[in-house]
Design a protein around this motif. Structure first.
Motif, PDB file in Angstrom:
ATOM      1  N   ASP A  63      45.701  50.373  31.176  1.00  0.00           N
ATOM      2  CA  ASP A  63      45.176  51.165  32.287  1.00  0.00           C
ATOM      3  C   ASP A  63      45.197  50.314  33.554  1.00  0.00           C
ATOM      4  OD1 ASP A  63      44.644  53.411  30.697  1.00  0.00           O
ATOM      5  OD2 ASP A  63      42.722  52.566  30.047  1.00  0.00           O
ATOM      6  N   VAL A  64      45.752  50.867  34.628  1.00  0.00           N
ATOM      7  CA  VAL A  64      45.954  50.127  35.875  1.00  0.00           C
ATOM      8  C   VAL A  64      45.068  50.721  36.961  1.00  0.00           C
ATOM      9  CG1 VAL A  64      47.646  49.292  37.546  1.00  0.00           C
ATOM     10  CG2 VAL A  64      48.340  49.725  35.179  1.00  0.00           C
ATOM     11  N   THR A  65      44.320  49.852  37.641  1.00  0.00           N
ATOM     12  CA  THR A  65      43.504  50.271  38.777  1.00  0.00           C
ATOM     13  C   THR A  65      44.015  49.579  40.031  1.00  0.00           C
ATOM     14  OG1 THR A  65      41.914  48.488  38.386  1.00  0.00           O
ATOM     15  CG2 THR A  65      41.480  50.606  37.323  1.00  0.00           C
ATOM     16  N   CYS A  66      43.691  50.154  41.182  1.00  0.00           N
ATOM     17  CA  CYS A  66      44.087  49.562  42.455  1.00  0.00           C
ATOM     18  C   CYS A  66      42.851  49.006  43.141  1.00  0.00           C
ATOM     19  CB  CYS A  66      44.764  50.604  43.346  1.00  0.00           C
ATOM     20  SG  CYS A  66      46.335  51.184  42.673  1.00  0.00           S
ATOM     21  N   CYS A  97      44.553  46.286  33.914  1.00  0.00           N
ATOM     22  CA  CYS A  97      44.983  45.324  34.926  1.00  0.00           C
ATOM     23  C   CYS A  97      44.900  46.011  36.282  1.00  0.00           C
ATOM     24  CB  CYS A  97      46.397  44.820  34.649  1.00  0.00           C
ATOM     25  SG  CYS A  97      47.683  46.053  34.932  1.00  0.00           S
ATOM     26  N   GLU A  98      45.328  45.322  37.325  1.00  0.00           N
ATOM     27  CA  GLU A  98      45.326  45.878  38.669  1.00  0.00           C
ATOM     28  C   GLU A  98      46.750  45.996  39.190  1.00  0.00           C
ATOM     29  OE1 GLU A  98      42.880  43.649  41.240  1.00  0.00           O
ATOM     30  OE2 GLU A  98      41.026  44.054  40.153  1.00  0.00           O
ATOM     31  N   CYS A  99      46.921  46.840  40.192  1.00  0.00           N
ATOM     32  CA  CYS A  99      48.223  46.940  40.849  1.00  0.00           C
ATOM     33  C   CYS A  99      48.637  45.568  41.373  1.00  0.00           C
ATOM     34  CB  CYS A  99      48.156  47.930  42.014  1.00  0.00           C
ATOM     35  SG  CYS A  99      47.919  49.642  41.532  1.00  0.00           S
ATOM     36  N   GLY A 129      46.852  55.685  43.272  1.00  0.00           N
ATOM     37  CA  GLY A 129      45.623  55.762  42.493  1.00  0.00           C
ATOM     38  C   GLY A 129      45.815  55.138  41.126  1.00  0.00           C
ATOM     39  N   PRO A 130      44.785  55.192  40.300  1.00  0.00           N
ATOM     40  CA  PRO A 130      44.886  54.598  38.965  1.00  0.00           C
ATOM     41  C   PRO A 130      45.907  55.333  38.095  1.00  0.00           C
ATOM     42  CG  PRO A 130      42.859  55.854  39.174  1.00  0.00           C
ATOM     43  CD  PRO A 130      43.464  55.800  40.540  1.00  0.00           C
TER      44      PRO A 130
END
Length: 398
Positions: A230-233, A153-155, A205-206
């Motif tokens: 796992d999270v990405t921005c 997912c994303e921030c 950051g991720p």
């Protein structure tokens, strides 16, 4: 002088007859048939009626077992049996008039317990009762836990966690969510239900978030499952420091990016009719191919509002799919611009809307685009159909 025999006095004749010796005869007692029957019954009662109840001392849940009655002292008389189960839970099915033997099935249960089976054997007016106690051994296999969650997912995105729990006994379980690892801490809506959600926090950051679901049953069994997200921005998000505001391009159909986290979008729109028929406009929030919109329809002197879902057609146009969700609002007068304000706390969105110059007349309602889109919206735009939408100043605040 002798008298003739027939001339003797009557009294003498009677006396002579009574005194005449006779042979001795032993007296015979009369037979009483009723007394004999009572004596026979008494003898049978004294003989005694005995009952032995045979069966296992313990049994596993779900297994079949036999219980048998052995009666002595009844002779050739017919014996009647009455079976009962001395309990409520767990439930054991017993046939009341099954005869001297029957096969039972041990119920499924959450913990070890005793099953008490009683039998009454009757012969005529006599009866005897016995009980058999059978220890029920519950299956000690722990429940099984499973998690359905996105892999990434994303921030600022809302993440849904869906847990499942099952065991062989189909009994209720108690869930508990726990965050593992060293990633940024998240706040769950609820921690003791199978379904919950959290907002992926902002970060430089991720990173990864690891969640554990533990389910326990009444017998003390515990099953666990874990999920990693796992999270990405997103580097394309609007760089909007807290406490600042950004004026956006107020053009029809222009998709403006939205920031992560909390934000407020304020502006106004006026529907200008062109030709005949109603004028429709959308304040649309979208991801890639799905969107949620506040729909404005001007018809005559009134403007109606509703919340709808949108999807992007293969040609790239935003359309309403069949079986759409519609939440009506309004109506509002059409001769004045409508002011609107969308406020997001990063988890849900509220919308306030009404006549632009009369904020005290605005209506407020939840507009949960995070749940409608199942993720964080990336952009917003204003689209007009069947006429034109005259946009006022649009401001995005953090």
């Amino acid at each position: 002088m002798k008298r003739p025999l027939n001339a003797l006095p009557l009294a003498l004749l009677v006396l002579t007859a009574c005194e005449k010796p006779s042979a001795t005869v032993a007296p015979v007692a009369p037979v009483n048939s009723s007394a004999a029957s009572v004596a026979d019954a008494s003898s049978a009662a004294n003989a005694g009626l005995a009952l032995e109840l045979r069966g296992p001392t313990e049994v596993e849940e779900g297994k079949s077992f036999d219980v048998e009655c052995v009666v002595t002292g009844a002779g050739d008389a017919a014996v009647k049996y009455l079976w009962t189960y001395q309990g409520v839970q767990p439930r054991l099915v017993v046939a009341p008039n099954a005869g001297a033997k029957q096969t039972l099935t041990a119920p499924e249960w959450v913990q070890d317990t005793d099953l008490v089976i009683a039998v009454k054997a009757s012969v005529g007016t006599q009866s005897v009762e016995r009980e058999l106690k059978v220890r029920l051994r519950a299956d000690d296999d722990p429940p099984v836990a499973e998690i359905s969650a996105p892999k990434w997912c994303e921030c600022g995105e809302l993440v849904a966690l869906v847990g499942q729990s099952h065991n062989e006994r189909l009994q209720e379980t108690s869930p508990r969510w726990t965050q593992l690892g060293d990633g940024p801490r998240v706040t769950l809506d609820v921690a003791d239900r199978l379904q919950t959600q959290f907002l992926a926090p902002e970060h430089d950051g991720p990173y990864s978030i690891e969640m554990e679901l533990a389910v326990s049953d009444a017998g003390g069994g515990v099953g666990k499952a874990t999920a990693r997200i796992d999270v990405t921005c997103d580097p394309g998000s609007v760089p909007l420091p807290k406490g600042s505001e950004l004026e956006l391009v107020a053009s029809q159909g222009v998709e403006n990016p939205l920031p992560r986290g909390a934000w407020v979008l304020a502006g106004s729109v006026e529907l200008e009719p062109s030709g005949e028929g109603p004028v429709e406009s959308f304040v649309r929030f979208g991801v890639e191919k799905t969107g949620a919109a506040l729909k404005l329809v001007r018809e005559g002197d009134e403007t109606q509002l509703s919340v709808v879902l949108l999807e992007k057609s293969p040609e790239g146009a935003w359309i309403q799919p069949p079986f759409n969700r519609v939440v009506p609002l309004g109506p509002f007068p059409s001769n004045v611009p409508l002011g609107f304000e969308f406020e997001s706390d990063g988890r849900e969105v509220k919308v306030r809307i009404g006549p632009a110059g009369a904020r005290e007349q605005w209506q407020e309602m939840p507009f949960d685009i995070y749940l409608l889109l199942d993720r964080r919206p990336r952009h917003f735009a204003v689209d007009a159909l069947g006429g034109s939408a005259k946009l006022g100043r649009l401001v995005l605040k953090s």
